[in-house]
Motif scaffolding. Structure first.
Motif, PDB file in Angstrom:
ATOM      1  N   MET A 181       0.850  -1.180   0.000  1.00 18.85           N
ATOM      2  CA  MET A 181       0.000   0.000   0.000  1.00 18.85           C
ATOM      3  C   MET A 181       0.898   1.246   0.000  1.00 18.85           C
ATOM      4  O   MET A 181       1.835   1.356   0.785  1.00 18.85           O
ATOM      5  CB  MET A 181      -0.915   0.010   1.224  1.00 18.85           C
ATOM      6  N   ILE A 182       0.561   2.182  -0.867  1.00 14.39           N
ATOM      7  CA  ILE A 182       1.324   3.423  -0.990  1.00 14.39           C
ATOM      8  C   ILE A 182       0.914   4.413   0.092  1.00 14.39           C
ATOM      9  O   ILE A 182       1.736   5.109   0.670  1.00 14.39           O
ATOM     10  CB  ILE A 182       1.116   4.041  -2.389  1.00 14.39           C
ATOM     11  N   GLY A 183      -0.364   4.459   0.357  1.00 12.01           N
ATOM     12  CA  GLY A 183      -0.908   5.375   1.352  1.00 12.01           C
ATOM     13  C   GLY A 183      -2.411   5.242   1.389  1.00 12.01           C
ATOM     14  O   GLY A 183      -2.989   4.318   0.808  1.00 12.01           O
ATOM     15  N   LYS A 184      -3.053   6.213   2.059  1.00  7.95           N
ATOM     16  CA  LYS A 184      -4.492   6.110   2.237  1.00  7.95           C
ATOM     17  C   LYS A 184      -5.098   7.491   2.469  1.00  7.95           C
ATOM     18  O   LYS A 184      -4.499   8.331   3.138  1.00  7.95           O
ATOM     19  CB  LYS A 184      -4.763   5.220   3.453  1.00  7.95           C
ATOM     20  N   LEU A 185      -6.282   7.713   1.920  1.00  7.91           N
ATOM     21  CA  LEU A 185      -7.096   8.890   2.203  1.00  7.91           C
ATOM     22  C   LEU A 185      -8.443   8.378   2.687  1.00  7.91           C
ATOM     23  O   LEU A 185      -9.205   7.790   1.910  1.00  7.91           O
ATOM     24  CB  LEU A 185      -7.279   9.760   0.957  1.00  7.91           C
ATOM     25  N   GLY A 186      -8.720   8.568   3.979  1.00  7.29           N
ATOM     26  CA  GLY A 186      -9.947   7.996   4.541  1.00  7.29           C
ATOM     27  C   GLY A 186      -9.904   6.492   4.371  1.00  7.29           C
ATOM     28  O   GLY A 186      -8.947   5.842   4.772  1.00  7.29           O
ATOM     29  N   ASP A 187     -10.918   5.914   3.716  1.00 10.09           N
ATOM     30  CA  ASP A 187     -10.889   4.469   3.459  1.00 10.09           C
ATOM     31  C   ASP A 187     -10.564   4.162   1.996  1.00 10.09           C
ATOM     32  O   ASP A 187     -10.839   3.072   1.511  1.00 10.09           O
ATOM     33  CB  ASP A 187     -12.200   3.808   3.903  1.00 10.09           C
ATOM     34  N   ILE A 188      -9.951   5.139   1.292  1.00 14.54           N
ATOM     35  CA  ILE A 188      -9.529   4.938  -0.089  1.00 14.54           C
ATOM     36  C   ILE A 188      -8.032   4.626  -0.089  1.00 14.54           C
ATOM     37  O   ILE A 188      -7.216   5.500   0.217  1.00 14.54           O
ATOM     38  CB  ILE A 188      -9.795   6.190  -0.950  1.00 14.54           C
ATOM     39  N   PRO A 189      -7.663   3.379  -0.408  1.00 17.00           N
ATOM     40  CA  PRO A 189      -6.235   3.043  -0.419  1.00 17.00           C
ATOM     41  C   PRO A 189      -5.589   3.424  -1.752  1.00 17.00           C
ATOM     42  O   PRO A 189      -6.181   3.262  -2.818  1.00 17.00           O
ATOM     43  CB  PRO A 189      -6.237   1.519  -0.247  1.00 17.00           C
ATOM     44  N   PHE A 190      -4.378   3.954  -1.667  1.00 15.98           N
ATOM     45  CA  PHE A 190      -3.572   4.181  -2.862  1.00 15.98           C
ATOM     46  C   PHE A 190      -2.720   2.931  -3.032  1.00 15.98           C
ATOM     47  O   PHE A 190      -1.955   2.570  -2.131  1.00 15.98           O
ATOM     48  CB  PHE A 190      -2.682   5.415  -2.704  1.00 15.98           C
ATOM     49  N   GLU A 191      -2.881   2.275  -4.174  1.00 13.93           N
ATOM     50  CA  GLU A 191      -2.182   1.017  -4.356  1.00 13.93           C
ATOM     51  C   GLU A 191      -1.955   0.711  -5.829  1.00 13.93           C
ATOM     52  O   GLU A 191      -2.644   1.243  -6.702  1.00 13.93           O
ATOM     53  CB  GLU A 191      -2.969  -0.124  -3.711  1.00 13.93           C
ATOM     54  N   VAL A 192      -0.991  -0.132  -6.055  1.00 10.31           N
ATOM     55  CA  VAL A 192      -0.725  -0.684  -7.381  1.00 10.31           C
ATOM     56  C   VAL A 192      -0.636  -2.189  -7.182  1.00 10.31           C
ATOM     57  O   VAL A 192       0.248  -2.666  -6.467  1.00 10.31           O
ATOM     58  CB  VAL A 192       0.593  -0.128  -7.976  1.00 10.31           C
ATOM     59  N   SER A 193      -1.579  -2.917  -7.769  1.00 10.41           N
ATOM     60  CA  SER A 193      -1.573  -4.369  -7.580  1.00 10.41           C
ATOM     61  C   SER A 193      -1.975  -5.070  -8.878  1.00 10.41           C
ATOM     62  O   SER A 193      -2.705  -4.520  -9.702  1.00 10.41           O
ATOM     63  CB  SER A 193      -2.531  -4.773  -6.448  1.00 10.41           C
TER      64      SER A 193
END
Length: 169
Positions: free
Chosen positions: A1-13
């Motif tokens: 996981m790159i990071g998070k805003l609220g319950d929105i994850p920033f990710e590359v999968s």
């Protein structure tokens, strides 16, 4: 996981069949302080620290359906966060950025690709978040002092502030 805003994850999968890419770019943190200036004749002004300004985060995101994201749903979620004044955590990895608590103050959404039937395939977003601090109320005693009585003075009808009446005339 790159990071998070609220319950929105920033990710590359990518699991071999499905990919999910949601990341951001151009992350900027604006932070500052307020100072009062005290001018002094013939000298440079003296600065007095007053308080801190709220941190402001800005960044861009791209919502693409071919990256496993539903652009309309994600934009709807951001809009709900903004409209409800919801306080959001913002982190990179597991580390909060600034105080970590922010609200969405504005966003710009550019609808890039729209298919037949109005399905949105790509939205570019510019997001602005402002640091959220809860107001702290303290018990404060308020002292009300009566106004001093003032004496009324009568002046002549032709009174002019610049004129001095010496009674000579």
């Amino acid at each position: 996981m790159i990071g998070k805003l609220g319950d929105i994850p920033f990710e590359v999968s990518f699991d071999g069949k499905n990919k999910k890419i949601l990341n951001f770019s151009n992350l900027k943190l604006n932070s500052g302080a307020n100072y009062g200036k005290h001018t002094q004749k013939g000298q440079k002004p003296a600065l007095e620290f007053i308080d801190l300004k709220s941190d402001i985060l800005t960044f861009k995101m791209t919502f693409r359906s071919d990256f496993g994201i539903d652009p309309q749903e994600l934009l709807k979620k951001l809009n709900e966060y903004k409209n409800n004044g919801e306080t959001l955590d913002f982190s990179l990895g597991n580390n909060p950025v600034g105080s970590g608590q922010y609200v969405i103050t504005s966003y710009d959404a550019g609808y890039e690709y729209i298919t037949n039937g109005g399905k949105i395939r790509k939205i570019d977003i510019s997001l602005t978040l402002e640091e959220y601090l809860e107001m702290i109320y303290k018990n404060i005693d308020i002292v009300v002092k009566p106004k001093k009585a003032t004496k009324k003075k009568s002046v002549s009808q032709g009174f002019n502030q610049g004129m001095i009446d010496r009674g000579e005339g």
